[in-house]
Design an enzyme around this catalytic site. Sequence first.
Site, short mmCIF file in Angstrom:
data_model
loop_
_atom_site.label_atom_id
_atom_site.label_comp_id
_atom_site.label_asym_id
_atom_site.label_seq_id
_atom_site.Cartn_x
_atom_site.Cartn_y
_atom_site.Cartn_z
CB THR A 12 33.86 -32.44 -28.15
OG1 THR A 12 34.02 -32.23 -29.55
CG2 THR A 12 32.69 -33.35 -27.92
N GLY A 13 35.02 -29.28 -26.61
CA GLY A 13 36.30 -28.59 -26.38
C GLY A 13 37.11 -29.72 -25.81
CB THR A 14 38.07 -32.13 -27.53
OG1 THR A 14 36.74 -32.48 -27.28
CG2 THR A 14 38.84 -33.33 -27.98
CB THR A 15 42.86 -33.23 -25.11
OG1 THR A 15 42.76 -32.04 -24.35
CG2 THR A 15 44.28 -33.47 -25.54
N GLY A 144 42.53 -28.62 -26.31
CA GLY A 144 43.59 -29.01 -25.37
C GLY A 144 44.92 -29.27 -26.04
#
Lengths: 213, 258
Positions: A12-15, A144
């Site tokens: 989950t490359g995420t913000t 993010g």
Amino acid sequence: MLADWTQQEVLTGTTIMAVEYNGGVVIGADSRTSSGTYVTNRTQDKLTPLTEYIYCCRSGSAADTQAIADHVRYYLDFSRISQGREPTVRYAAHVMQSILYNNRDNLSAAVIVAGWDEVNGGQVYCIPLGGLLVRQPMAAGGSGSTYIWGHLDAQFKPGMTDTECQEFVAKSVSLAIKRDGSSGGVCRLAVINRSGVQRRIIMHEDLPKSYDG
Amino acid sequence: ARPHPTMSSIGTGYDLDVSEYSPEGKLFQVEYAHKAVESSGTAVGICCRDGVVLAVENIVTSKLYETNCNRRVFHIDRHIGMAASGLLPDARAVARHAREEAADYRQSHGEPMPLSELASRVSNLMHAYTMYSAVRPFGCGVLLAAFENGRPQLYGVEPSGVYYSYHGYAIGKAKQNARTEIEKLKLAELSAANGVKEAAKIIYSCHDEVKDKYFELDLSLTSAETAGRHVIVTGEQWTEASNYAKAALEEHDSDDDV
């Protein structure tokens, strides 16, 4: 011959972010799960309940964080029965931390535990990679978040109302989605206070607008 | 069965093992453990308006002992205290277990252990020792005290493992007299600072001068004033309480003169 992305771990490359306000917390996240360059899920829910009043925002390996959240939910369920009251946010964060810290070598997980309890009201606890635990009035995580720290520092002020917090979170997540390739999709929001959780989705086209270049 | 010395042999034949029931469904070993508590110095616990007081009539059998070398009031955690009546080594073992539980909880939960949880664990421990013939029940009763989130709390655990939450309680030799005295107090209006003096007074008034000449007064306090910390009362506050108790005794004695 298999495509690159099928060999890559689902991340989950995420913000993710969470903000305390007087009476509760507001949490928010994007909805993109990627496996290399392939978006495996564009409507992922990264805001995961641990109890009725405590949520965690997940970033890092999707498998790791899901499994860990299940464990924490189990401990907190047990605790609620044996103590006869809702667990505190602090306890939830500690349980999360002890799993993340003791297994740090084998995990890739960073979470934000946020919620409301009767003892201390709304609280946000940040647990980055490695298993540090720290309470903060505002926390952000995931790939993010790096693009918006300047914005967060400039725009955050203590003592916001829950509406102001929601606007702040929506704006911040929206800015991160814009710049971070691993974040995208919709913005999921939740407000947690004495009455429980209220969840919202802001569809991609309704995200707060900013300079488009 | 071994021959019994002359005692009220109500348990003869069914009292050699704690894992043995009598035909009436009693566990005599547990009942005998209670007797160990009943023949020991009285311990008193009082929930006041803003705190909890523990007091023990610590009977000292020899003048050769250093004062306060064998206290019967224990720190279990920063915020929890324990008073014990009965066999002191058994009380120390219970205290050690309670301390481990409390410290463990603090580390895993990141916050102090609620007294209700600790009381439950101590009760489980003491009960466990009533189920196997390889061990004997603890020969002590304990009073656990804390002042949590503005509420005073007192739990009493007996050798059988049974435990209750109390406004005020007493165990040991003069428990009946002490309980009667506690019932006379208006606990909801009593401040913890005054509660210390009243507890001392109860200990002194229930003390049997004839049978046990010399005793030490062990006192402790957990209150709003101590910010929730369990504090052993010493120095001026102890002397004040002790003098108050002695003065009340003399007044009572002089009332008897017609």
